[in-house]
Motif scaffolding. Structure first.
Motif, short mmCIF file in Angstrom:
data_model
loop_
_atom_site.label_atom_id
_atom_site.label_comp_id
_atom_site.label_asym_id
_atom_site.label_seq_id
_atom_site.Cartn_x
_atom_site.Cartn_y
_atom_site.Cartn_z
N MET A 128 -1.12 -15.80 -1.66
CA MET A 128 -1.11 -15.13 -0.66
C MET A 128 0.28 -14.88 -0.12
SD MET A 128 -2.68 -15.91 3.36
CE MET A 128 -4.20 -16.04 2.62
N PRO A 129 0.79 -13.63 0.22
CA PRO A 129 1.94 -13.55 0.66
C PRO A 129 2.35 -14.21 1.98
CG PRO A 129 0.67 -11.59 1.22
CD PRO A 129 -0.13 -12.42 0.48
N MET A 130 3.95 -14.48 2.07
CA MET A 130 4.41 -15.24 3.17
C MET A 130 4.19 -14.28 4.53
SD MET A 130 5.23 -18.19 2.08
CE MET A 130 6.03 -18.79 3.49
N LEU A 131 4.40 -13.03 4.21
CA LEU A 131 4.28 -11.93 5.29
C LEU A 131 3.22 -11.05 5.07
CD1 LEU A 131 7.84 -11.08 6.86
CD2 LEU A 131 6.04 -12.36 7.84
N ARG A 132 1.93 -10.68 5.90
CA ARG A 132 1.36 -9.83 5.73
C ARG A 132 1.43 -8.67 6.76
NH1 ARG A 132 -4.60 -12.01 4.65
NH2 ARG A 132 -4.07 -13.22 6.71
#
Length: 420
Positions: free
Chosen positions: A1-5
């Motif tokens: 999962m990306p750090m920022l979404r």
């Protein structure tokens, strides 16, 4: 999962654009005025349409921020459409009677798709005979939401690592540093390639205000004059223009991104983010395509020691990225925008309801939106870099991210330099 979404929603003539940004550490200072300033910058530039003059970006922060500090939860933003009352029935999410709609000129089906636009493939893909459902979401109006999110990403970068990002316009239509050098020989540009110009005449860290004050956001006043003349000529001839913008990022820590896998390479992420902007058809990092024409002996940035015995690159042809990672030099990425596909000198198309030859839809539009594209490009670069920074620093709060970054930089190999 990306750090920022991040996610945006909304249509060009809908009630509002909404945006959510998840993964922002706590204690980041977010001022509404800072986001509004980025939205104002998006409206800059000669060649913009009437919409930029009468439609205001009415921003509301709906969640994730308390007393101008982030809380660690998702941030929700809304940008209201001041023109919504004119579109309330045509774009209503609720049922409206056929009788009411029949009297509304704005509700007339748009059956003549524009070449170069999302109209026709979107109509075919989503099974519509009217382009309205396609053009409303594919419109560049959506980029206002991304600029708002990018304003938050810029604050993360600035407050955690002291990073500064801004853009400038490199070319509009056929006006570029090479054509400028041919006309103004006294500028000393005639023997420079565009890539060499961008290195020797590149803006510095403190030049953003000077660029934003220019009518086309160009760094060189002669270049600006020629660009403005080009825009006026296109406007008189019922045409549109594209161009190239360059985004610069200063003070990036070494080692953001990774060489280890294709989807962790920072240049891969930047290219994808920039290509995801409406009307962008090309991206290059550093000297990009020009470097492909050079021999290896003059293509790369040779490494040397500065006066303090610290490592540096002799040039910045790589644009601050090597092997998918930041290398400590200024990051330089460029995006090429095609001419806007709503052309007053309407192009040939087919009316999808009759199969007959027709002229394409011609709604109000810009002659040239390249200066604004630079602001959108800044936002996308900021979002990618903020994610890469948080991936490197971790942390649930600003202070934790700062401590982790300082510890990383303190222990960075060769960071203290070498004895001369």
């Amino acid at each position: 999962m990306p750090m920022l979404r991040w996610l945006t929603s909304g249509e060009s003539h809908g009630p509002a654009l909404t945006a959510i940004l998840e993964g922002v550490p706590s204690q980041i200072e977010i001022k509404k005025s800072a986001i509004e300033e980025e939205l104002r910058r998006r409206r800059l530039g000669v060649g913009r349409g009437a919409r930029q003059k009468f439609e205001q970006d009415e921003l509301e922060i709906l969640g994730g921020v308390r007393h101008e500090l982030t809380q660690g939860g998702p941030i929700a933003l809304q940008i209201k459409n001041s023109e919504w009352p004119k579109w309330e029935k045509v774009m209503s999410p609720y049922a409206v009677s056929a009788e009411e709609l029949a009297d509304l000129a704005r509700n007339a089906p748009l059956t003549r798709p524009r070449p170069g636009h999302a109209d026709l493939p979107g109509m075919q893909k989503y099974n519509f005979t009217d382009a309205r459902p396609i053009l409303e979401r594919s419109s560049a109006r959506e980029t206002a939401a991304r600029v708002a999110l990018g304003a938050i990403a810029k604050e993360i970068l600035r407050q955690v690592a002291g990073v500064k990002i801004f853009s400038h316009v490199v070319s509009i239509g056929g006006v570029n540093p090479i054509s400028l050098g041919a006309k103004y020989s006294e500028l000393g540009l005639s023997n420079l390639s565009q890539g060499e110009y961008l290195i020797q005449f590149s803006p510095g860290e403190n030049d953003q205000n000077r660029i934003d004050e220019d009518p086309v956001r160009a760094f060189n006043s002669h270049l600006s004059d020629e660009m403005q003349n080009e825009i006026l000529d296109a406007q008189k001839n019922g045409d549109t223009l594209g161009g190239v913008v360059e985004v610069l990022a200063f003070n990036l820590p070494i080692g953001l991104g990774s060489h280890a896998h294709w989807d962790r390479r920072l240049d891969s992420k930047l290219a994808g983010a920039l290509m995801g902007i409406q009307a962008i058809k090309g991206v290059e990092v550093g000297d990009g395509f020009l470097t492909a024409t050079r021999r290896g002996s003059v293509a790369h940035d040779e490494i040397e020691l500065d006066s303090n015995g610290k490592l540096k690159r002799r040039n910045d042809r790589a644009g601050g990225l090597e092997g998918g990672m930041t290398n400590g030099e200024v990051l330089r990425v460029r995006a090429a925008m095609k001419p806007i596909s709503t052309v007053p000198k309407a192009l040939d198309t087919i009316d999808v309801t009759t199969g007959e030859n027709a002229k394409a839809i011609n709604q109000r539009s810009d002659v040239c939106a390249v200066p604004a594209a630079g602001i959108v490009a800044e936002a996308m670069v900021a979002l990618v870099l903020a994610e890469a920074l948080l991936e490197k620093t971790g942390g649930d709060s600003k202070s934790e991210c700062q401590r982790n970054l300082q510890n990383y930089l303190k222990n960075l190999p060769f960071a203290d330099g070498f004895q001369q």
